[in-house]
Design a protein around this motif. Structure first.
Motif, short mmCIF file in Angstrom:
data_model
loop_
_atom_site.label_atom_id
_atom_site.label_comp_id
_atom_site.label_asym_id
_atom_site.label_seq_id
_atom_site.Cartn_x
_atom_site.Cartn_y
_atom_site.Cartn_z
N ALA A 121 46.77 34.51 22.45
CA ALA A 121 46.56 34.00 23.80
C ALA A 121 46.28 35.20 24.71
O ALA A 121 46.55 36.34 24.33
CB ALA A 121 47.81 33.26 24.28
N ILE B 148 51.07 35.03 30.82
CA ILE B 148 49.79 34.55 30.32
C ILE B 148 48.79 34.60 31.47
O ILE B 148 49.08 34.12 32.57
CB ILE B 148 49.89 33.10 29.78
CG1 ILE B 148 50.89 33.02 28.63
CG2 ILE B 148 48.52 32.57 29.36
CD1 ILE B 148 50.49 33.75 27.38
N SER B 149 47.64 35.18 31.21
CA SER B 149 46.59 35.29 32.22
C SER B 149 45.79 33.99 32.28
O SER B 149 45.36 33.46 31.26
CB SER B 149 45.66 36.45 31.86
OG SER B 149 44.57 36.49 32.74
N LEU B 150 45.62 33.50 33.51
CA LEU B 150 44.77 32.34 33.76
C LEU B 150 43.72 32.76 34.78
O LEU B 150 43.81 32.44 35.96
CB LEU B 150 45.59 31.17 34.31
CG LEU B 150 46.66 30.60 33.41
CD1 LEU B 150 47.47 29.54 34.15
CD2 LEU B 150 46.05 30.02 32.16
N GLY B 151 42.75 33.52 34.33
CA GLY B 151 41.77 34.06 35.26
C GLY B 151 42.42 35.08 36.16
O GLY B 151 42.99 36.05 35.70
N ASN C 187 44.98 34.34 38.03
CA ASN C 187 46.39 33.94 38.16
C ASN C 187 47.12 34.22 36.86
O ASN C 187 46.51 34.52 35.83
CB ASN C 187 46.48 32.46 38.51
CG ASN C 187 45.84 32.16 39.85
OD1 ASN C 187 46.06 32.86 40.82
ND2 ASN C 187 45.03 31.11 39.89
N MET C 188 48.43 34.09 36.92
CA MET C 188 49.24 34.25 35.71
C MET C 188 50.43 33.30 35.78
O MET C 188 50.85 32.90 36.86
CB MET C 188 49.69 35.69 35.55
CG MET C 188 50.63 36.18 36.62
SD MET C 188 51.00 37.92 36.47
CE MET C 188 49.72 38.61 37.50
#
Length: 124
Positions: free
Chosen positions: A46, A88-91, A93-94
């Motif tokens: 991930a 966890i990286s979401l673009g 955001n994290m």
């Protein structure tokens, strides 16, 4: 949200924190830098990252051996100094790993890194 923290004395714990800058800064003890490597991506399967104190070396904080492994110390010789938080990286955001995944990843890391010891603490 719950996620994992590894300290320089090889304690791993599940912590619960808001992923805002002030909370992260308080938890790592300084200005926060996000670090991501191929080693972490391969291990977690991930877009995982470590949140570290960007001035850890300047402050002469102790070496975090597990974080240094994920950083690739074995390949380039550079270390991570200070405590780290995983996310966890979401673009741009994290987020944290969440309740169930944090427990599963902690169990796996305790098996894969025998120097780690579980520390029971959940910040509320």
């Amino acid at each position: 949200m719950k996620t994992l923290k590894i300290t320089t004395d090889n304690k791993i714990s599940i912590i619960d924190l808001d992923f805002d800058y002030e909370s992260l800064r308080e938890e790592v003890g300084g200005y926060v830098e996000a670090v991501h490597t191929g080693i972490m991506h391969e291990y977690f399967k991930a877009p995982a990252l470590m949140l570290v104190d960007e001035e850890g070396l300047l402050k002469r904080l102790p070496i975090n051996t597990v974080a240094s492994h994920f950083y690739g110390y074995q390949d380039h010789g550079n270390i991570i100094a200070g405590d780290v938080i995983f996310a966890i990286s979401l673009g741009e955001n994290m987020i944290g790993f969440g309740d169930r995944d944090s427990e599963q990843w902690m169990e796996k890391m305790l098996k894969d890194f025998p120097e780690l010891e579980e520390e029971k603490m959940v910040n509320e």
